[in-house]
Design an enzyme around this catalytic site. Structure first.
Site, PDB file in Angstrom:
ATOM      1  N   HIS A 132       6.932 -29.120 -13.264  1.00  0.00           N
ATOM      2  CA  HIS A 132       5.877 -28.378 -13.395  1.00  0.00           C
ATOM      3  C   HIS A 132       5.191 -28.654 -14.785  1.00  0.00           C
ATOM      4  CE1 HIS A 132       8.656 -24.938 -15.524  1.00  0.00           C
ATOM      5  NE2 HIS A 132       7.968 -25.585 -16.439  1.00  0.00           N
ATOM      6  N   ASN A 186      11.694 -29.526 -12.705  1.00  0.00           N
ATOM      7  CA  ASN A 186      11.128 -29.635 -11.403  1.00  0.00           C
ATOM      8  C   ASN A 186       9.742 -30.178 -11.302  1.00  0.00           C
ATOM      9  OD1 ASN A 186       9.539 -27.668 -12.354  1.00  0.00           O
ATOM     10  ND2 ASN A 186       9.964 -25.943 -10.869  1.00  0.00           N
ATOM     11  N   GLU A 215       3.690 -24.700 -10.775  1.00  0.00           N
ATOM     12  CA  GLU A 215       4.985 -24.998 -10.223  1.00  0.00           C
ATOM     13  C   GLU A 215       4.660 -26.012  -8.917  1.00  0.00           C
ATOM     14  OE1 GLU A 215       7.815 -24.307 -11.368  1.00  0.00           O
ATOM     15  OE2 GLU A 215       7.470 -22.353 -12.609  1.00  0.00           O
TER      16      GLU A 215
HETATM   17  C1  F6R Z   1       4.709 -24.047 -22.009  1.00  0.00           C
HETATM   18  C2  F6R Z   1       4.684 -24.499 -20.521  1.00  0.00           C
HETATM   19  C3  F6R Z   1       6.024 -25.091 -19.827  1.00  0.00           C
HETATM   20  C4  F6R Z   1       6.879 -26.151 -20.666  1.00  0.00           C
HETATM   21  C5  F6R Z   1       7.913 -26.370 -19.848  1.00  0.00           C
HETATM   22  C6  F6R Z   1       9.065 -27.275 -20.545  1.00  0.00           C
HETATM   23  O1  F6R Z   1       3.507 -23.556 -22.377  1.00  0.00           O
HETATM   24  O2  F6R Z   1       3.572 -24.415 -20.063  1.00  0.00           O
HETATM   25  O3  F6R Z   1       5.163 -25.849 -18.666  1.00  0.00           O
HETATM   26  O4  F6R Z   1       6.002 -27.084 -21.278  1.00  0.00           O
HETATM   27  O5  F6R Z   1       8.497 -25.526 -19.099  1.00  0.00           O
HETATM   28  O6  F6R Z   1       9.600 -26.329 -21.291  1.00  0.00           O
HETATM   29  P1  F6R Z   1      10.622 -26.813 -22.443  1.00  0.00           P
HETATM   30  O7  F6R Z   1       9.861 -27.449 -23.476  1.00  0.00           O
HETATM   31  O8  F6R Z   1      11.180 -25.477 -23.124  1.00  0.00           O
HETATM   32  O9  F6R Z   1      11.563 -27.566 -21.943  1.00  0.00           O
END
Ligand code: F6R
Length: 254
Positions: A138, A136, A143
């Site tokens: 973030h 999304n 968020e």
């Molecule tokens: C992690 C973080 C999150 C992830 C995001 C993507 O410290 O802050 O914002 O970077 O959710 O997660 P993955 O890499 O598991 O797809």
């Protein structure tokens, strides 16, 4: 803003590790902003391999992580402190006392946020911030709708985020309801940003973030305003950008 296409996950991880190790070689006492999640694991593995070969040295490096679940101790296997120790810190020569992750067990959230902001500032700011991106848009736990002007703060996790992270816990009830996260302002204050994205489920977030309007509705879109932001993405994550824009493996600078 530069976007690099990676052939596959190994290529993406190597490219990211190259940029991180270049930072470490250019400034041996640099401050690295680090991320958890599945995306950066390959880059951490690559850095560990180069460390073992003697090509990169973390002895004087400091780190600050983006976020941590509230209520989890560093020993909990789903805490981000545990993740960082197991996936990276335990395998290189960074001094543990120079690694920083928000304290999930801090009794007072406001004090902890203030402390963490102070840590970042007292280190002289972040030289290179590594980021993943949520489906999304973030970044960290910021968020959609997150205010752009915030530093470290406590967030209530959305049901969507809790549900998507429930697979790592015994059940949804076990997933914390709150987390500490660096805010958008903290992230934007980093001198350089390196964002990694893999897989089709990131394609829309990547397109919206870098080719759509800058809006709190897509938190990563603020990175368009950063003056040193590099994005490395695989073909699946780039698919919508390729389809909807004339971006073609060339560096896209604004
Ligand atoms: C992690 C973080 C999150 C992830 C995001 C993507 O410290 O802050 O914002 O970077 O959710 O997660 P993955 O890499 O598991 O797809």
């Amino acid at each position: 803003m530069r976007i690099y296409a990676a052939k596959d996950y190994a290529d993406l991880s190597r490219k990211a590790a190259n940029i991180i190790s270049a930072q470490v070689i250019m400034k041996p006492n640099a401050v690295l902003g680090l991320a958890t999640g599945s995306t950066p694991v390959g880059a951490y593995r690559q850095l560990i391999e180069w460390y073992n070969k003697g090509d990169v040295d973390f002895f004087q490096i400091s780190s600050v992580n983006l976020d941590e679940y509230k209520g989890l101790s560093g020993e909990h296997d789903q805490s981000y402190r545990y993740f960082m120790n197991h996936n990276f810190f335990d395998h290189i020569n960074i001094k543990k006392e120079n690694t920083n992750v928000p304290n999930g067990l801090a009794p007072d959230a406001e004090t902890e946020c203030r402390r963490y902001n102070h840590v970042i500032k007292s280190l002289g700011g972040i030289d290179l911030q590594l980021l993943g991106i949520g489906g999304n848009g973030h970044i960290g736990f910021n968020e959609p709708g997150a205010a752009f002007e915030k530093e470290t703060h406590l967030v209530t996790l959305t049901e969507q985020t809790r549900e998507s992270n429930a697979r790592f816990f015994a059940g949804l009830d076990e997933v914390p309801t709150h987390a500490f996260t660096m805010g958008i302002k903290s992230i934007m204050s980093a001198k350089k940003i390196l964002l990694l994205a893999t897989g089709e489920n990131k394609a829309k977030a990547l397109y919206d973030s870098f080719f759509g309007p800058v809006t709190p509705g897509v938190p990563a879109s603020i990175l368009q305003l950063h003056n040193d932001c590099t994005i490395i993405a695989d073909e699946e994550a780039l698919s919508l950008i390729r389809e909807k824009t004339n971006w073609k493996d060339v560096n896209y600078d604004n």
